[in-house]
Scaffold this motif. Sequence first.
Motif, PDB file in Angstrom:
ATOM      1  N   LEU A 184     -32.269 -80.049  48.667  1.00 58.05           N
ATOM      2  CA  LEU A 184     -33.406 -79.140  48.596  1.00 58.05           C
ATOM      3  C   LEU A 184     -33.306 -78.018  49.616  1.00 58.05           C
ATOM      4  O   LEU A 184     -32.942 -78.240  50.774  1.00 58.05           O
ATOM      5  N   ALA A 185     -33.667 -76.827  49.193  1.00 60.93           N
ATOM      6  CA  ALA A 185     -33.876 -75.734  50.128  1.00 60.93           C
ATOM      7  C   ALA A 185     -35.164 -75.997  50.904  1.00 60.93           C
ATOM      8  O   ALA A 185     -35.978 -76.851  50.521  1.00 60.93           O
ATOM      9  N   ASP A 186     -35.363 -75.273  52.001  1.00 61.63           N
ATOM     10  CA  ASP A 186     -36.596 -75.453  52.777  1.00 61.63           C
ATOM     11  C   ASP A 186     -37.810 -75.179  51.899  1.00 61.63           C
ATOM     12  O   ASP A 186     -37.833 -74.232  51.115  1.00 61.63           O
ATOM     13  N   ARG A 187     -38.796 -76.033  52.019  1.00 63.83           N
ATOM     14  CA  ARG A 187     -40.021 -75.977  51.216  1.00 63.83           C
ATOM     15  C   ARG A 187     -39.743 -76.140  49.718  1.00 63.83           C
ATOM     16  O   ARG A 187     -40.439 -75.602  48.866  1.00 63.83           O
ATOM     17  N   GLY A 188     -38.717 -76.925  49.432  1.00 59.62           N
ATOM     18  CA  GLY A 188     -38.408 -77.225  48.046  1.00 59.62           C
ATOM     19  C   GLY A 188     -39.390 -78.215  47.448  1.00 59.62           C
ATOM     20  O   GLY A 188     -40.154 -78.880  48.155  1.00 59.62           O
TER      21      GLY A 188
END
Length: 322
Positions: A226-230
């Motif tokens: 996941l990317a940040d804040r995914g």
Amino acid sequence: MELVSFGGADTAFAARELPRPAPGPGQVLVQVMATSVNPLDLQTRRGDYRDQVALPAVIGNDVSGVVVETGPGADDFQPGDEVWYLAPVFAGQGTYAEFHVVNQALIARKPTRLSHVEAAGLVLVGVTMWEALVERAAVRAGERVLVHGGAGGVGSVAIQIAKALGAEVVTTARARDHEFVTELGADTAIDFSAGDYAPQVRAMGGADVVLDTIGRDTLTRSPEILADRGRVVSIVDTPEPQNLLAAWGVNATYHFIFVSPGRAKLEALGRLVDQGKLRPVIGAVHPLADIAQAHALLEGGSTAEGRSRPRGKIAIAVHPLT
């Protein structure tokens, strides 16, 4: 067709003559032209939800059909209107039947470019994916979405909706299905049977949204990619314990979906169909009398001709001209 016992498909169903239902206030009576088989139906038949289902019961939730009668105050539709809808789950009679009564607020006019069989195969998966990707994950144009199981009945619809939202779509699928998922709109296909998918997704920069259609350890492993804040959206009621501590490190949000019906979602899906951005994938069609065989096929069995479980959805033609 009634579910008369929980367990295997071969002994679960029996054809029964039931009284034709009558619509009450705000309801319409629909002649069911087609329905379909979903994993939810398999779980219900096996007895996973026996506390919510009293036997004998008519199960099923997808409908594409024709209005034949309206109740008092049901003025939105007229006899002869072709409609499609998702019946409320575990509430009243299901849709493995020739006729079904439903509140008019839950139905919409069937897209004219779809046959009844095609429409029935799109209802539950379409509504579920609209809720998952639009209402919960709030997918935005330019984001990267990982769809697990892109060649399946759910994944094939998820790819198309994510692409219509302007996302870059990555999906897992066996190598033999890569051409198929690419035709649906996937930008990248990863052969999950040939190795770990996670390093390949990380090499792309991770995913903004992960759609879990398979369960197992997907929830635990999602923070790896996941990317940040995914966001992670799961439609699977996974019984195995999941360790989600790593999700804090990427500020992840998890959503768990149990689908709810509604006209607005159907109308939104219909617009995508009309625009040529969404089409159902029907892998097999069975008559209602063969509902047990359809269940067995979805569970991973094979047909008499030796074919394995098909891509996309298994539809049920309740009437022959659908």
